[in-house]
Enzyme design. Structure first.
Site, PDB file in Angstrom:
ATOM      1  N   ARG A  18      39.284  -0.891 121.311  1.00 26.04           N
ATOM      2  CA  ARG A  18      39.406  -2.233 121.888  1.00 26.04           C
ATOM      3  C   ARG A  18      39.110  -3.338 120.875  1.00 26.04           C
ATOM      4  O   ARG A  18      39.392  -4.508 121.136  1.00 26.04           O
ATOM      5  CB  ARG A  18      38.491  -2.366 123.112  1.00 26.04           C
ATOM      6  CG  ARG A  18      39.063  -1.729 124.370  1.00 26.04           C
ATOM      7  CD  ARG A  18      38.140  -1.930 125.545  1.00 26.04           C
ATOM      8  NE  ARG A  18      37.003  -1.025 125.508  1.00 26.04           N
ATOM      9  CZ  ARG A  18      35.982  -1.067 126.361  1.00 26.04           C
ATOM     10  NH1 ARG A  18      35.957  -1.993 127.310  1.00 26.04           N
ATOM     11  NH2 ARG A  18      34.991  -0.210 126.258  1.00 26.04           N
ATOM     12  N   GLY A 138      29.202   1.519 137.201  1.00 24.14           N
ATOM     13  CA  GLY A 138      28.632   2.554 138.049  1.00 24.14           C
ATOM     14  C   GLY A 138      27.298   2.078 138.588  1.00 24.14           C
ATOM     15  O   GLY A 138      26.514   1.445 137.883  1.00 24.14           O
ATOM     16  N   ALA A 356      30.640 -36.426  86.184  1.00 27.85           N
ATOM     17  CA  ALA A 356      31.705 -36.127  87.141  1.00 27.85           C
ATOM     18  C   ALA A 356      32.888 -35.480  86.442  1.00 27.85           C
ATOM     19  O   ALA A 356      33.282 -35.876  85.343  1.00 27.85           O
ATOM     20  CB  ALA A 356      32.152 -37.410  87.831  1.00 27.85           C
ATOM     21  N   ASN A 362      35.075 -20.879  81.802  1.00 27.14           N
ATOM     22  CA  ASN A 362      34.385 -19.624  81.528  1.00 27.14           C
ATOM     23  C   ASN A 362      35.300 -18.402  81.499  1.00 27.14           C
ATOM     24  O   ASN A 362      34.853 -17.309  81.155  1.00 27.14           O
ATOM     25  CB  ASN A 362      33.292 -19.392  82.572  1.00 27.14           C
ATOM     26  CG  ASN A 362      33.850 -19.359  83.995  1.00 27.14           C
ATOM     27  OD1 ASN A 362      34.791 -20.069  84.319  1.00 27.14           O
ATOM     28  ND2 ASN A 362      33.257 -18.543  84.845  1.00 27.14           N
ATOM     29  N   TYR A 363      36.579 -18.565  81.812  1.00 28.68           N
ATOM     30  CA  TYR A 363      37.453 -17.396  81.991  1.00 28.68           C
ATOM     31  C   TYR A 363      38.717 -17.590  81.184  1.00 28.68           C
ATOM     32  O   TYR A 363      39.412 -18.600  81.319  1.00 28.68           O
ATOM     33  CB  TYR A 363      37.775 -17.239  83.484  1.00 28.68           C
ATOM     34  CG  TYR A 363      38.602 -16.027  83.849  1.00 28.68           C
ATOM     35  CD1 TYR A 363      38.278 -14.761  83.382  1.00 28.68           C
ATOM     36  CD2 TYR A 363      39.694 -16.154  84.704  1.00 28.68           C
ATOM     37  CE1 TYR A 363      39.029 -13.656  83.745  1.00 28.68           C
ATOM     38  CE2 TYR A 363      40.439 -15.053  85.082  1.00 28.68           C
ATOM     39  CZ  TYR A 363      40.100 -13.800  84.589  1.00 28.68           C
ATOM     40  OH  TYR A 363      40.842 -12.699  84.947  1.00 28.68           O
TER      41      TYR A 363
END
Length: 433
Positions: A18, A138, A356, A362-363
């Protein structure tokens, strides 16, 4: 607490169809942890003998739970030949004389809510709760303080349909009861499953004492759908936030804040509206402003936001991080980064100002590199720091600089701009005016 009074078995073998998901139901997360995690955590507070019954996606369940907890016992249910809750118990060998059987989809259970099963002495203890509208459940028929029988709604008489007491689905058995009746279970029913509830009728026929235990419906709420998952998370979120507000944390519009189970606070903290705090985050004497996200990070004596994002493994101390600043896997101590910056894989020391639009590049598409910035450095607006780079103390980086050198020495000014050119009357020539 004496934890050797009771063994706990958690039934976590089902698919959870479900949920309409390829993921096993018990691995769906609530407040940052799989729902099964929450049940095991509560269980370990009262027992040193926890068995988790698995079948569907058993390897994934065992691996993930073992990453959180030590000394769990796992039993793999033979769901093809012995399906159902009774079948799940067939390979379990508890060490203590009382055995509490929990469901793996009840993440709101607490150790306190389970105390009644420890403190009641009966052959069988059966959890019940009263519902204003028990339709579909039940009915549990109780007489003279004992459970007489469980009647499914379709089989109930008009009198029995008026009963509002229903089965909450949690049981405690004496070890001897399980050893006697588990081998007697049959799958001679419409679903061809072995039902743990059949032990109730067999034990009652043999004159055993079956005590009802009234439990809190909310804490024993089952999760069977994505809607149930959402409802349970709201309840747990309220519990988490109430705990921390009682501990002294100020929360503005707490209903709009999301805080995961692993987050902790120390000292005087403020969390404004719309914040999301996840993972094993620590906030100490800090102010998290509106709309900010903090993931698996440490923030001490600092203010963050509004609308800032601290990604995992960030460390801030005595630091101001302003709006639209993103920090990832970086350490900032005594730093100001007011707005519109990306700081990734960096170490920045006290007295430094990040202007700002500053970006630590970094990559390079294959590897990630560090940017190390010393004390009292002024990084002008719209600068790009192409890592790996080291900037020593007392340095000024002029606005608009693209820094490509590996090191800037102490006391220097670094400036990297193209020389301004102006072409007279270019506008008129271009547009032919």
């Amino acid at each position: 607490m004496n934890k050797d009074k009771i063994s706990i078995v958690i039934l976590a073998a089902g698919k959870g169809s479900r949920m309409k998901s390829p993921k096993a139901k018990v691995l769906h997360s609530i407040c940052g942890k799989p729902m099964l995690y929450h049940i095991i955590k509560a269980s370990l507070e009262i027992s040193d003998d926890i068995t988790v019954v698995v079948a569907h996606q058993k390897d994934a369940v065992m691996e993930l739970m073992s990453s959180f907890f030590d000394n769990l016992h796992f039993v793999v249910q033979d769901a093809d030949n012995f399906p159902g809750t009774g079948g799940a118990m067939m390979g379990v060998k508890p060490k203590n004389e009382k055995v509490l059987v929990l469901n793996g989809d009840m993440p709101l259970i607490t150790s306190y809510a389970l105390q009644g099963f420890i403190n009641t002495n009966s052959d069988i203890i059966m959890s019940i709760f009263d519902l204003e509208n028990p339709d579909g459940y039940g009915r549990v028929i109780i007489d003279a303080g004992q459970v007489k029988r469980i009647v499914e709604q379709k089989d109930a008489s008009a009198y029995e349909l008026k009963v509002t007491t229903v089965n909450a689905g949690i049981y405690a058995f004496s070890k001897g009861v399980l050893e006697k009746y588990i081998p007697l279970l049959s799958n001679n029913n419409a679903q061809e499953e072995y039902y743990l509830t059949d032990i109730i009728s067999m034990a009652r026929a043999d004159g055993l004492i079956i005590s009802p235990l009234l439990v809190d419906e909310e804490k024993f709420k089952g999760v069977n759908s994505k809607k149930d998952l959402s409802d349970a998370e709201v309840i747990m979120q309220n519990k988490i936030k109430i705990h921390w507000m009682n501990a002294g944390v100020i929360m503005q519009l707490p209903s709009t804040i999301y805080i995961e189970e692993g987050v902790t606070f120390e000292g005087e903290c403020i969390v404004e509206n719309g914040c999301r705090l996840t993972g094993n985050t620590l906030i100490a004497n800090s102010h998290i402003k509106a709309g900010s996200v903090v993931e698996d990070s440490i923030v001490k004596n600092s203010d963050v936001g509004p609308l800032a994002h601290l990604r995992p493994a960030s460390y801030l101390e005595e630091t101001h991080v302003g709006n639209f600043v993103e920090v990832k896997k970086s350490s900032l101590k005594g730093v100001k980064a007011g707005h519109l910056s990306y700081i990734g894989d960096a170490q920045i020391d006290e007295g430094t100002n990040i202007g700002a639009g500053v970006i630590t590049c970094n990559y390079d598409g294959i590897k990630k590199y560090q940017t190390i910035i010393g004390k009292n450095v002024f990084v002008g607006s719209d600068s790009q720091l192409i890592a790996p780079v080291q900037i020593e103390d007392d340095v000024m980086i002029a606005a608009g600089t693209t820094l490509t050198s590996g090191k800037v020495e102490k006391g220097s000014l670094a400036i990297g701009r193209t020389k301004l050119r102006t072409i007279k009357d270019f506008y008129y020539k271009f547009f032919k005016k």
